[in-house]
Design a protein around this motif. Structure first.
Motif, short mmCIF file in Angstrom:
data_model
loop_
_atom_site.label_atom_id
_atom_site.label_comp_id
_atom_site.label_asym_id
_atom_site.label_seq_id
_atom_site.Cartn_x
_atom_site.Cartn_y
_atom_site.Cartn_z
N ALA A 1 8.82 57.20 16.05
CA ALA A 1 7.97 58.12 16.80
C ALA A 1 6.98 57.32 17.63
O ALA A 1 6.69 56.15 17.34
N ALA A 2 6.46 57.93 18.66
CA ALA A 2 5.49 57.26 19.52
C ALA A 2 4.20 56.99 18.76
O ALA A 2 3.78 57.78 17.91
N ASN A 3 3.57 55.86 19.06
CA ASN A 3 2.34 55.47 18.37
C ASN A 3 1.12 56.06 19.06
O ASN A 3 0.26 55.35 19.58
N THR A 4 1.07 57.36 19.10
CA THR A 4 -0.10 58.07 19.61
C THR A 4 -0.66 58.93 18.50
O THR A 4 0.09 59.48 17.69
N TYR A 5 -1.96 59.04 18.42
CA TYR A 5 -2.56 59.79 17.33
C TYR A 5 -3.89 60.40 17.77
O TYR A 5 -4.48 60.01 18.79
N THR A 6 -4.35 61.34 17.00
CA THR A 6 -5.58 62.04 17.30
C THR A 6 -6.76 61.36 16.60
O THR A 6 -6.59 60.52 15.70
N ARG A 7 -7.96 61.74 17.00
CA ARG A 7 -9.16 61.21 16.35
C ARG A 7 -9.21 61.64 14.89
O ARG A 7 -9.66 60.90 14.02
N ALA A 8 -8.72 62.85 14.62
CA ALA A 8 -8.74 63.34 13.24
C ALA A 8 -7.84 62.49 12.35
O ALA A 8 -8.18 62.19 11.20
N ALA A 9 -6.68 62.08 12.89
CA ALA A 9 -5.77 61.23 12.12
C ALA A 9 -6.40 59.86 11.87
O ALA A 9 -6.32 59.32 10.76
N ALA A 10 -7.02 59.28 12.90
CA ALA A 10 -7.68 57.98 12.73
C ALA A 10 -8.83 58.08 11.74
O ALA A 10 -9.05 57.17 10.92
N SER A 11 -9.56 59.18 11.79
CA SER A 11 -10.67 59.38 10.85
C SER A 11 -10.18 59.50 9.42
O SER A 11 -10.82 58.98 8.49
N ALA A 12 -9.04 60.18 9.22
CA ALA A 12 -8.48 60.31 7.87
C ALA A 12 -8.09 58.94 7.32
O ALA A 12 -8.31 58.65 6.13
N ARG A 13 -7.51 58.10 8.16
CA ARG A 13 -7.15 56.75 7.70
C ARG A 13 -8.39 55.93 7.37
O ARG A 13 -8.43 55.23 6.34
N ASP A 14 -9.41 56.01 8.22
CA ASP A 14 -10.64 55.28 7.96
C ASP A 14 -11.31 55.74 6.66
O ASP A 14 -11.89 54.94 5.92
N LYS A 15 -11.19 57.03 6.38
CA LYS A 15 -11.78 57.58 5.17
C LYS A 15 -11.11 57.01 3.92
O LYS A 15 -11.77 56.67 2.94
N LEU A 16 -9.79 56.91 3.97
CA LEU A 16 -9.07 56.30 2.86
C LEU A 16 -9.44 54.83 2.72
O LEU A 16 -9.60 54.31 1.59
N ALA A 17 -9.55 54.13 3.84
CA ALA A 17 -9.89 52.71 3.80
C ALA A 17 -11.26 52.50 3.14
O ALA A 17 -11.46 51.56 2.36
N GLU A 18 -12.21 53.35 3.47
CA GLU A 18 -13.54 53.25 2.86
C GLU A 18 -13.48 53.55 1.37
O GLU A 18 -14.17 52.91 0.56
N TYR A 19 -12.65 54.51 0.97
CA TYR A 19 -12.54 54.86 -0.45
C TYR A 19 -11.96 53.69 -1.25
O TYR A 19 -12.40 53.42 -2.37
N PHE A 20 -11.01 52.97 -0.67
CA PHE A 20 -10.34 51.89 -1.42
C PHE A 20 -11.26 50.71 -1.70
O PHE A 20 -10.94 49.89 -2.57
#
Length: 427
Positions: free
Chosen positions: A388-407
């Motif tokens: 799939a194309a590597n395009t994403y929304t701000r909400a998706a990027a925020s969800a990933r950042d949230k997991l990164a902070e939790y870890f």
């Protein structure tokens, strides 16, 4: 007129006398001699009966115990039984199942299966898709049950317990199944690796079992259309997977995948390599820890595919069959994989998956690769490439950042993760 009639009668009489004098022609046999001796010399009647007394030999040949084989036979018998005739006895459901599983487990050709079981090649080529379809239609709904919110929550709890990734609903991946080029197919099945294939998309749970499988996409479809057109991608986009909704402010419920998948609120993929060197040391460490933790969870689907190829050697070389039969073979193999994995630890049978068959961590958190990885892409399953194309929304990027902070938080960190990241472990 009388003269002509007399000549015709004489000619007819001469022909009748000639037929009586000619020796009777032998009627061509409609069953070959080796097939006639199937009951006494075929693998099912002779060798398989002996192997039942030796559990290890039976398991090596059929990837299961005699008890598991009998359990499958009982469930499939109504769909596989055929009527005997006055000319010959029908092939029993047990024999059809045996030759199909032997074909899947050994990787031998249909011609060789026919020779070992003392059957006609056409009979074997008809029985294999018949049995595979029965496995998918009858055993499939048991081993791949409907997707419910309760089952997703159970999977998420198991992922957190075993792989330390909270709210993970499953690991997704795609593989190319190598096939012989179908006739008159043009470039439809020609993939970016230079061979012909069909694409298998799958979701695996925390115990190496397939939760969802979809097979049938053309091998050439390795660009942004694949994920959106496959059954899983479509159902995910239409919210038809009965996914649980995370409470507001909580970590997102998501699937984990590699760089081939798009970043979405419901699909987490790694940070790209360039992002690992951007920002301050804390940001870089947080992203590297996230990639490590995501990799630990994502490995279950890689190992599920690895075990599938190791146990079912039909996938170790291009499959020679009709494309519809290839689809049947792949589906049935995934169902059998789940059927046998579910029995691990429940009965006293030899285990389908041993601990050392898959990737596992040592005491320092380093990955010990499963033996299946030594074969690499020499097998018949290959990575699907970009899906799939590597395009994403701000909400998706925020969800990933949230997991990164939790870890890296006190609540979510693992004692060894920073050491693994500092050593530059690659999983």
């Amino acid at each position: 007129m009388n003269i002509e009639q007399d000549e015709e009668e004489e000619l007819l009489l001469a022909l009748l006398l000639q037929e009586e004098q000619e020796p009777e022609r032998r009627r061509r046999m409609w069953v070959r001699q080796p097939v006639l001796r199937r009951q006494e010399m075929g693998e099912f009647r002779a060798l398989m009966a002996q192997e039942r007394e030796n559990g290890s030999a039976f398991h090596n040949a059929y990837r299961m115990s005699p008890e598991a084989f009998d359990e499958l036979t009982v469930q499939l018998e109504p769909a596989l039984r055929r009527q005997d005739t006055n000319f010959r006895l029908a092939i029993t459901p047990a024999e059809k199942l045996a030759l199909t599983i032997r074909y899947l487990a050994s990787g031998m050709s249909q011609k060789d299966v026919a020779r070992f079981f003392r059957l006609g090649r056409a009979t074997v080529s008809k029985a294999i898709p018949e049995v595979c379809q029965a496995i998918w239609n009858i055993i499939g709904p048991i081993e791949l049950p409907p997707l419910t919110e309760e089952s997703w929550l159970e999977d998420a709890a198991e992922f957190e317990r075993r792989w330390n990734f909270p709210h993970c609903l499953g690991a997704i991946d795609g593989k190319h199944i190598a096939i012989q080029k179908p006739g008159l197919s043009g470039s439809a099945f020609y993939n970016y690796k230079g061979g012909c294939s069909v694409l298998l998309m799958a979701v695996a749970d925390a115990d190496y079992r397939f939760k969802y499988v979809h097979v049938g996409a053309f091998g050439r479809e390795h660009d942004s259309t694949v994920f959106n057109r496959c059954g899983f991608g479509q159902r995910l986009a239409r919210s038809e997977l009965n996914l649980p909704v995370a409470p507001e402010g909580d970590l997102p419920n998501c699937f984990v995948g590699d760089e081939a998948f798009p970043l979405r609120e419901t699909i987490m993929r790694p940070y790209p390599g360039r992002a690992l060197d951007e920002g301050d040391d804390a940001q870089q460490t947080r992203r590297k820890v996230y990639n490590y933790r995501l990799s630990r969870a994502r490995r279950v689907v890689e190992n599920a595919f690895g075990i599938l190829v190791t146990k079912w050697r039909i996938f170790r070389q291009p499959i020679i069959a009709k494309t519809s039969t290839v689809d049947d073979i792949v589906r049935a193999s995934c169902v059998l994989h789940n059927f046998l994995r579910r029995r691990d630890g429940v009965s006293n049978d030899r285990r389908y998956i041993e601990v050392n068959d898959v990737d596992h961590d040592d005491r320092d958190g380093n990955v010990v690769p499963g033996p299946w990885r030594a074969h690499g892409e020499a097998m018949g399953l290959r990575d699907a490439g970009r899906l799939a194309a590597n395009t994403y929304t701000r909400a998706a990027a925020s969800a990933r950042d949230k997991l990164a902070e939790y870890f890296v938080s006190e609540q979510g960190r693992l004692p060894w993760q920073e050491a693994v990241v500092r050593r530059g472990a690659r999983e």
